[in-house]
Design an enzyme around this catalytic site. Structure first.
Site, PDB file in Angstrom:
ATOM      1  N   ARG A 147       0.259  -1.398   0.133  1.00 32.84           N
ATOM      2  CA  ARG A 147      -0.582   0.077  -0.041  1.00 32.84           C
ATOM      3  C   ARG A 147       0.540   1.142   0.127  1.00 32.84           C
ATOM      4  O   ARG A 147       0.582   2.450  -0.759  1.00 32.84           O
ATOM      5  CB  ARG A 147      -0.997   0.315   0.761  1.00 32.84           C
ATOM      6  CG  ARG A 147      -1.737   1.259   1.124  1.00 32.84           C
ATOM      7  CD  ARG A 147      -3.100   1.319   1.846  1.00 32.84           C
ATOM      8  NE  ARG A 147      -3.186   0.652   3.630  1.00 32.84           N
ATOM      9  CZ  ARG A 147      -2.326   0.513   4.531  1.00 32.84           C
ATOM     10  NH1 ARG A 147      -1.675   2.003   4.287  1.00 32.84           N
ATOM     11  NH2 ARG A 147      -2.512   0.211   5.704  1.00 32.84           N
TER      12      ARG A 147
ATOM     13  N   TYR B 121     -15.864  18.241 -14.140  1.00 32.59           N
ATOM     14  CA  TYR B 121     -16.396  17.084 -13.808  1.00 32.59           C
ATOM     15  C   TYR B 121     -16.676  16.959 -11.969  1.00 32.59           C
ATOM     16  O   TYR B 121     -16.729  17.646 -11.479  1.00 32.59           O
ATOM     17  CB  TYR B 121     -15.049  16.062 -13.559  1.00 32.59           C
ATOM     18  CG  TYR B 121     -15.904  14.679 -13.488  1.00 32.59           C
ATOM     19  CD1 TYR B 121     -15.927  14.042 -14.686  1.00 32.59           C
ATOM     20  CD2 TYR B 121     -15.146  13.732 -12.056  1.00 32.59           C
ATOM     21  CE1 TYR B 121     -16.332  12.807 -14.882  1.00 32.59           C
ATOM     22  CE2 TYR B 121     -15.790  12.711 -12.073  1.00 32.59           C
ATOM     23  CZ  TYR B 121     -16.241  12.218 -13.759  1.00 32.59           C
ATOM     24  OH  TYR B 121     -16.649  10.864 -13.034  1.00 32.59           O
TER      25      TYR B 121
ATOM     26  N   ASP C 100      -6.753  19.467 -13.667  1.00 33.25           N
ATOM     27  CA  ASP C 100      -6.927  17.995 -14.914  1.00 33.25           C
ATOM     28  C   ASP C 100      -6.500  18.283 -15.975  1.00 33.25           C
ATOM     29  O   ASP C 100      -7.801  18.769 -16.312  1.00 33.25           O
ATOM     30  CB  ASP C 100      -9.137  17.870 -14.011  1.00 33.25           C
ATOM     31  CG  ASP C 100      -8.876  16.323 -14.260  1.00 33.25           C
ATOM     32  OD1 ASP C 100      -8.768  16.208 -15.277  1.00 33.25           O
ATOM     33  OD2 ASP C 100     -10.660  16.459 -14.136  1.00 33.25           O
TER      34      ASP C 100
ATOM     35  N   LYS D 130      -9.800   7.058 -19.061  1.00 33.93           N
ATOM     36  CA  LYS D 130     -10.214   7.744 -19.948  1.00 33.93           C
ATOM     37  C   LYS D 130      -9.293   7.891 -21.034  1.00 33.93           C
ATOM     38  O   LYS D 130      -9.045   6.326 -21.487  1.00 33.93           O
ATOM     39  CB  LYS D 130     -10.463   8.979 -19.476  1.00 33.93           C
ATOM     40  CG  LYS D 130     -11.233   9.091 -18.299  1.00 33.93           C
ATOM     41  CD  LYS D 130     -12.362   9.199 -18.502  1.00 33.93           C
ATOM     42  CE  LYS D 130     -13.064   8.404 -17.181  1.00 33.93           C
ATOM     43  NZ  LYS D 130     -13.746  10.355 -16.719  1.00 33.93           N
TER      44      LYS D 130
END
Ligand SMILES: *Cc1c(COP(=O)(O)O)cnc(C)c1O
Length: 388
Positions: free
Chosen positions: A55, A108, A184, A209
């Site tokens: 992690r 978004y 972004d 995307k």
């Protein structure tokens, strides 16, 4: 990690997407990095500088993280997250409590939701602006009344209205008031826009995307050249636990290899379709940064290396017509999301949470890499099949 030919010019993003993150060329070395399935690593004493627990860090992330950093022109390795929202959640936490987050009113949706929730928790405010209006954004960063901005959130082009921000001017304005500037860059990809070189501090991506490009995984990334900001993003990833699995990470790098081919083909298709749609008898409006009718066309031409593969259109018959188009298409996929090899479309206002300033009848089209004549024939037919 990668051996590079000696040359005095930097490699272009199209090349970096192919050459980045390869294993060292030792005799018999594989061309692709391995997938390492291990949650923990042999370790005693001070673990500094070595792998310890997956992690915190794991080697399967490194080739993708190195390649994303190279693509964005960052001096430090990127950070991959389990989703774009994982990366965005970490980046939003760079805002200081009790201040303002300045954000595009058409960002978004989940990014805006996350910003609003965080602001409510931390006695901050979210100031939603027209990100294409530079003066308005500058004013929102340091208003006459209310808290100053500590975080400027930029999306450009915005979702779904495709407004284009003046990133260099906005990043400079953010720094004048001591705010962190995050971009972004999902819609443009580092192939068409490199915000760090234009002054931004952090770039975030929905790798889901265009970067991964095949609609087969969900992943995010954050990239910065600032060591302090990277440490804070990394700490948030470790504690929040929004880490991607090794298989998805490998698959994302596999998809990224063809980024240039996909983006070039898709944006070529998008511009061709936008031009034809502008003259279509069943279309009231078409928006694409590559059309000279776009309000920020000149800005996009100056700041970007291409106009991208997203466009919007409003059918002449209103909401009913728009919904009918999504039902009539046979090749285009009626679905949310974008940036896959397959062309897709969505009427955004079908989602209750979408901004009311987004027209009800607006269809967002994500143009893929199919033959443009096939895409046109399907779209033209679906647009004309109204009223039936
Ligand atoms: C999809 C998207 C996101 C969210 O990414 P996920 O991978 O779905 O979490 C953020 N920003 C933009 C612009 C997006 O298109």
């Amino acid at each position: 990690m990668t051996d590079r030919p000696t040359q005095n010019r930097p490699l272009s993003p199209a090349t970096l997407a192919v050459a980045g993150g390869r294993p060292t060329r030792d005799q018999g070395a594989p061309v692709n990095p391995p997938v390492v399935l291990s949650s923990t690593y042999a370790s005693t004493g001070d673990p500094a500088g070595s792998l310890m627990y997956a992690r915190y860090d794991t080697e399967t992330w490194h080739p993708l993280e190195a390649t994303l950093a190279e693509l964005e022109g960052a001096s430090l390795s990127g950070l991959v997250f389990s989703s774009g929202m994982g990366a965005i959640d970490a980046a939003l936490r760079l805002a200081e409590p009790g201040t303002a987050i300045v954000a595009p009113r058409h960002a978004y949706l989940a990014s805006l939701t996350a910003a609003r929730e965080q602001a409510a928790r931390e006695q901050s405010v979210v100031r939603e602006v027209d990100i294409a209006d530079t003066e308005a954004v500058v004013a929102a960063l340091a208003p006459a009344e209310g808290p100053a901005g500590s975080l400027l959130w930029i999306e450009s082009p915005t979702n779904p209205l495709l407004e284009v921000a003046d990133i260099p001017a906005l990043a400079a304005a953010a720094h004048r008031v001591g705010a962190v500037c995050v971009v972004d860059n999902t819609f443009a990809t580092p192939l068409l826009q490199r915000p760090l070189a234009q002054g931004a501090d952090v770039v975030v991506h929905s790798v889901t995307k265009h970067l991964a490009g095949h609609s087969d995984l969900v992943m995010g990334a954050a990239v910065t050249s600032d060591g302090d900001l990277r440490a804070r993003l990394h700490a948030r990833r470790t504690v929040g636990g929004a880490i991607p699995g090794p298989f998805e990470t490998w698959l994302a790098l596999r998809g990224l290899r063809t980024l240039a081919l996909r983006v070039e083909r898709a944006q070529h298709n998008a511009l061709e379709l936008a031009r034809r749609l502008a003259d279509h008898p069943s279309v009231a409006e078409v928006v694409h940064p590559g059309l000279s009718s776009h309000p920020q066309h000149a800005r996009a031409a100056e700041l970007m290396d291409g106009f991208g593969s997203i466009l919007t259109l409003r059918p002449s018959g209103g909401v009913g017509h728009a919904d009918a188009v999504t039902r009539a298409v046979r090749l285009w996929l009626p679905a949310t999301s974008l940036g896959g090899v397959e062309s897709s479309m969505e009427r955004r206002r079908r989602l209750g949470a979408e901004a009311v300033s987004v027209p009800e009848d607006l269809l967002r089209l994500s143009v893929g890499i199919e033959d443009v004549e096939d895409l046109w024939a399907d779209l033209d037919h679906a647009l004309r099949a109204w009223p039936t």
